[in-house]
Design a protein around this motif. Structure first.
Motif, PDB file in Angstrom:
ATOM      1  N   ARG A 130       0.833  -1.200   0.000  1.00 43.79           N
ATOM      2  CA  ARG A 130       0.000   0.000   0.000  1.00 43.79           C
ATOM      3  C   ARG A 130       0.873   1.258   0.000  1.00 43.79           C
ATOM      4  NH1 ARG A 130      -4.551  -2.644   2.641  1.00 43.79           N
ATOM      5  NH2 ARG A 130      -5.702  -3.429   0.856  1.00 43.79           N
ATOM      6  N   SER A 131       1.980   1.183   0.718  1.00 43.89           N
ATOM      7  CA  SER A 131       2.904   2.332   0.737  1.00 43.89           C
ATOM      8  C   SER A 131       3.503   2.553  -0.646  1.00 43.89           C
ATOM      9  CB  SER A 131       4.021   2.108   1.754  1.00 43.89           C
ATOM     10  OG  SER A 131       3.491   1.989   3.043  1.00 43.89           O
ATOM     11  N   LEU A 132       3.884   1.478  -1.310  1.00 42.13           N
ATOM     12  CA  LEU A 132       4.439   1.601  -2.660  1.00 42.13           C
ATOM     13  C   LEU A 132       3.406   2.153  -3.631  1.00 42.13           C
ATOM     14  CD1 LEU A 132       6.538  -1.698  -2.857  1.00 42.13           C
ATOM     15  CD2 LEU A 132       7.412   0.656  -2.781  1.00 42.13           C
ATOM     16  N   ILE A 133       2.175   1.698  -3.524  1.00 40.88           N
ATOM     17  CA  ILE A 133       1.103   2.207  -4.387  1.00 40.88           C
ATOM     18  C   ILE A 133       0.891   3.695  -4.130  1.00 40.88           C
ATOM     19  CG2 ILE A 133      -1.391   2.104  -4.814  1.00 40.88           C
ATOM     20  CD1 ILE A 133      -1.174  -0.961  -4.353  1.00 40.88           C
ATOM     21  N   ALA A 134       0.905   4.102  -2.853  1.00 40.31           N
ATOM     22  CA  ALA A 134       0.720   5.513  -2.503  1.00 40.31           C
ATOM     23  C   ALA A 134       1.850   6.369  -3.063  1.00 40.31           C
ATOM     24  CB  ALA A 134       0.650   5.672  -0.984  1.00 40.31           C
ATOM     25  N   LEU A 135       3.027   5.788  -3.222  1.00 45.33           N
ATOM     26  CA  LEU A 135       4.176   6.508  -3.786  1.00 45.33           C
ATOM     27  C   LEU A 135       4.215   6.413  -5.312  1.00 45.33           C
ATOM     28  CD1 LEU A 135       6.910   5.422  -1.210  1.00 45.33           C
ATOM     29  CD2 LEU A 135       5.821   7.684  -1.422  1.00 45.33           C
ATOM     30  N   GLY A 136       3.215   5.749  -5.885  1.00 47.74           N
ATOM     31  CA  GLY A 136       3.142   5.631  -7.333  1.00 47.74           C
ATOM     32  C   GLY A 136       4.030   4.536  -7.894  1.00 47.74           C
ATOM     33  N   ARG A 137       4.388   3.591  -7.117  1.00 41.67           N
ATOM     34  CA  ARG A 137       5.246   2.489  -7.563  1.00 41.67           C
ATOM     35  C   ARG A 137       4.455   1.199  -7.635  1.00 41.67           C
ATOM     36  NH1 ARG A 137      11.192   3.304  -5.228  1.00 41.67           N
ATOM     37  NH2 ARG A 137      11.542   5.240  -6.346  1.00 41.67           N
ATOM     38  N   GLU A 138       5.079   0.217  -8.256  1.00 39.39           N
ATOM     39  CA  GLU A 138       4.466  -1.113  -8.358  1.00 39.39           C
ATOM     40  C   GLU A 138       4.548  -1.837  -7.010  1.00 39.39           C
ATOM     41  OE1 GLU A 138       2.864  -3.239 -10.687  1.00 39.39           O
ATOM     42  OE2 GLU A 138       2.620  -1.259 -11.596  1.00 39.39           O
ATOM     43  N   PRO A 139       3.450  -2.471  -6.582  1.00 36.78           N
ATOM     44  CA  PRO A 139       3.515  -3.246  -5.335  1.00 36.78           C
ATOM     45  C   PRO A 139       4.390  -4.486  -5.523  1.00 36.78           C
ATOM     46  CG  PRO A 139       1.383  -3.525  -6.383  1.00 36.78           C
ATOM     47  CD  PRO A 139       2.127  -2.481  -7.184  1.00 36.78           C
ATOM     48  N   VAL A 140       5.037  -4.886  -4.450  1.00 34.38           N
ATOM     49  CA  VAL A 140       5.911  -6.059  -4.478  1.00 34.38           C
ATOM     50  C   VAL A 140       5.075  -7.342  -4.504  1.00 34.38           C
ATOM     51  CG1 VAL A 140       7.759  -7.282  -3.245  1.00 34.38           C
ATOM     52  CG2 VAL A 140       7.667  -4.800  -3.206  1.00 34.38           C
ATOM     53  N   GLY A 141       3.935  -7.304  -3.867  1.00 31.50           N
ATOM     54  CA  GLY A 141       3.058  -8.476  -3.850  1.00 31.50           C
ATOM     55  C   GLY A 141       3.438  -9.492  -2.787  1.00 31.50           C
ATOM     56  N   ILE A 142       3.834  -9.010  -1.623  1.00 34.43           N
ATOM     57  CA  ILE A 142       4.174  -9.919  -0.521  1.00 34.43           C
ATOM     58  C   ILE A 142       2.874 -10.456   0.062  1.00 34.43           C
ATOM     59  CG2 ILE A 142       5.269 -10.135   1.744  1.00 34.43           C
ATOM     60  CD1 ILE A 142       7.023  -7.717   0.949  1.00 34.43           C
ATOM     61  N   ALA A 143       2.659 -11.731  -0.141  1.00 35.16           N
ATOM     62  CA  ALA A 143       1.442 -12.370   0.372  1.00 35.16           C
ATOM     63  C   ALA A 143       1.738 -13.832   0.659  1.00 35.16           C
ATOM     64  CB  ALA A 143       0.316 -12.252  -0.644  1.00 35.16           C
ATOM     65  N   ILE A 144       1.114 -14.334   1.674  1.00 36.18           N
ATOM     66  CA  ILE A 144       1.272 -15.740   2.026  1.00 36.18           C
ATOM     67  C   ILE A 144       0.034 -16.481   1.540  1.00 36.18           C
ATOM     68  CG2 ILE A 144       1.510 -17.394   3.915  1.00 36.18           C
ATOM     69  CD1 ILE A 144       2.972 -15.195   5.463  1.00 36.18           C
ATOM     70  N   THR A 145       0.246 -17.345   0.570  1.00 37.54           N
ATOM     71  CA  THR A 145      -0.853 -18.105   0.005  1.00 37.54           C
ATOM     72  C   THR A 145      -1.435 -19.034   1.059  1.00 37.54           C
ATOM     73  OG1 THR A 145       0.304 -18.065  -2.106  1.00 37.54           O
ATOM     74  CG2 THR A 145      -1.480 -19.663  -1.884  1.00 37.54           C
ATOM     75  N   SER A 146      -2.749 -19.053   1.161  1.00 38.58           N
ATOM     76  CA  SER A 146      -3.477 -19.929   2.085  1.00 38.58           C
ATOM     77  C   SER A 146      -3.110 -19.689   3.541  1.00 38.58           C
ATOM     78  CB  SER A 146      -3.261 -21.399   1.720  1.00 38.58           C
ATOM     79  OG  SER A 146      -3.767 -21.676   0.441  1.00 38.58           O
ATOM     80  N   LEU A 147      -2.908 -18.418   3.897  1.00 37.33           N
ATOM     81  CA  LEU A 147      -2.557 -18.079   5.277  1.00 37.33           C
ATOM     82  C   LEU A 147      -3.615 -18.557   6.265  1.00 37.33           C
ATOM     83  CD1 LEU A 147      -0.876 -16.607   7.443  1.00 37.33           C
ATOM     84  CD2 LEU A 147      -2.199 -14.555   6.897  1.00 37.33           C
ATOM     85  N   SER A 148      -4.876 -18.342   5.965  1.00 41.94           N
ATOM     86  CA  SER A 148      -5.917 -18.736   6.919  1.00 41.94           C
ATOM     87  C   SER A 148      -5.939 -20.251   7.109  1.00 41.94           C
ATOM     88  CB  SER A 148      -7.290 -18.225   6.476  1.00 41.94           C
ATOM     89  OG  SER A 148      -7.638 -18.765   5.229  1.00 41.94           O
ATOM     90  N   GLU A 149      -5.679 -20.978   6.039  1.00 38.20           N
ATOM     91  CA  GLU A 149      -5.655 -22.436   6.139  1.00 38.20           C
ATOM     92  C   GLU A 149      -4.461 -22.906   6.980  1.00 38.20           C
ATOM     93  OE1 GLU A 149      -6.702 -25.984   3.070  1.00 38.20           O
ATOM     94  OE2 GLU A 149      -5.526 -24.311   2.320  1.00 38.20           O
ATOM     95  N   MET A 150      -3.292 -22.337   6.712  1.00 37.49           N
ATOM     96  CA  MET A 150      -2.107 -22.688   7.510  1.00 37.49           C
ATOM     97  C   MET A 150      -2.319 -22.314   8.970  1.00 37.49           C
ATOM     98  SD  MET A 150       1.354 -21.879   5.406  1.00 37.49           S
ATOM     99  CE  MET A 150       0.870 -20.373   4.595  1.00 37.49           C
ATOM    100  N   GLY A 151      -2.876 -21.133   9.197  1.00 39.28           N
ATOM    101  CA  GLY A 151      -3.154 -20.699  10.564  1.00 39.28           C
ATOM    102  C   GLY A 151      -4.122 -21.635  11.266  1.00 39.28           C
ATOM    103  N   GLY A 152      -5.124 -22.097  10.538  1.00 39.58           N
ATOM    104  CA  GLY A 152      -6.080 -23.041  11.112  1.00 39.58           C
ATOM    105  C   GLY A 152      -5.419 -24.354  11.493  1.00 39.58           C
TER     106      GLY A 152
END
Length: 187
Positions: free
Chosen positions: A39-61
């Motif tokens: 979100r910070s990168l988007i606010a600065l007009g840059r491309e987001p890095v896309g840091i995301a953990i796939t299936s986080l809720s499932e792993m957390g469960g």
């Protein structure tokens, strides 16, 4: 020697449960930090890095289930399970002890049934190579095996308490409850 081994086994369950909770916290922290960075990168007009953990809720469960089941035995021994003791607390010590034996046998029977059911489910998941439904495919037998381990540990703790009662000793959870109340307990 056996007492020390059992206590270490219960403590190991607690440690593994705590590590599972720490893993959940770390995964969530990484996910939140990733969103903030993007979100910070988007606010600065840059491309987001896309840091995301796939299936986080499932792993957390899965990790949460592991934490809950691995902590069962240690929580029992520490007197942390909700128990209704109005009847046993009002009985004379010999009657209270005698009443506790069938209660423990019933708890052990229920735990044994849950253990058997969880084992059959884990074995079937392993045999049929069942995987989770999320984007990241996790073999279901892994979290199910952790459930089996937690239930087996609880069964050992129940047997441990039953043996203590039958030997005329105070089960660990009664001693822990008495210590919390600031007194001693004979059953």
């Amino acid at each position: 020697m056996l007492r020390r081994t059992l206590d270490r086994l219960y403590d190991a369950g607690f440690v593994l449960a705590a590590l599972a909770l720490v893993a959940i916290a770390v995964l969530v922290l990484v996910q939140v930090a990733g969103r903030v960075i993007d979100r910070s990168l988007i606010a600065l007009g840059r491309e987001p890095v896309g840091i995301a953990i796939t299936s986080l809720s499932e792993m957390g469960g899965f990790l949460f289930v592991g934490a809950a089941f691995l902590a069962l035995a240690g929580t029992l021994r520490a007197g942390g399970h909700v128990r209704v003791t109005m009847l046993t607390d009002s009985l004379p010590v010999p009657l209270a002890r005698a009443n506790s034996v069938p209660v423990l046998l019933g708890a052990l029977g229920l735990c044994g049934f849950a253990l058997y059911s969880a084992f059959v489910q884990a074995r079937d998941s392993y045999t049929f190579e069942a995987v989770s439904f999320g984007m990241a495919k996790f073999p279901l037998w892994v979290p199910q095996a952790v459930m089996v381990a937690g239930l087996a540990l609880l069964a050992v703790a129940l047997i441990d308490g039953l043996v203590a009662l039958l030997r005329g000793q105070t089960p660990a959870w009664r001693a822990a409850e008495a210590a919390k109340k600031g007194g001693t307990d004979g059953h």
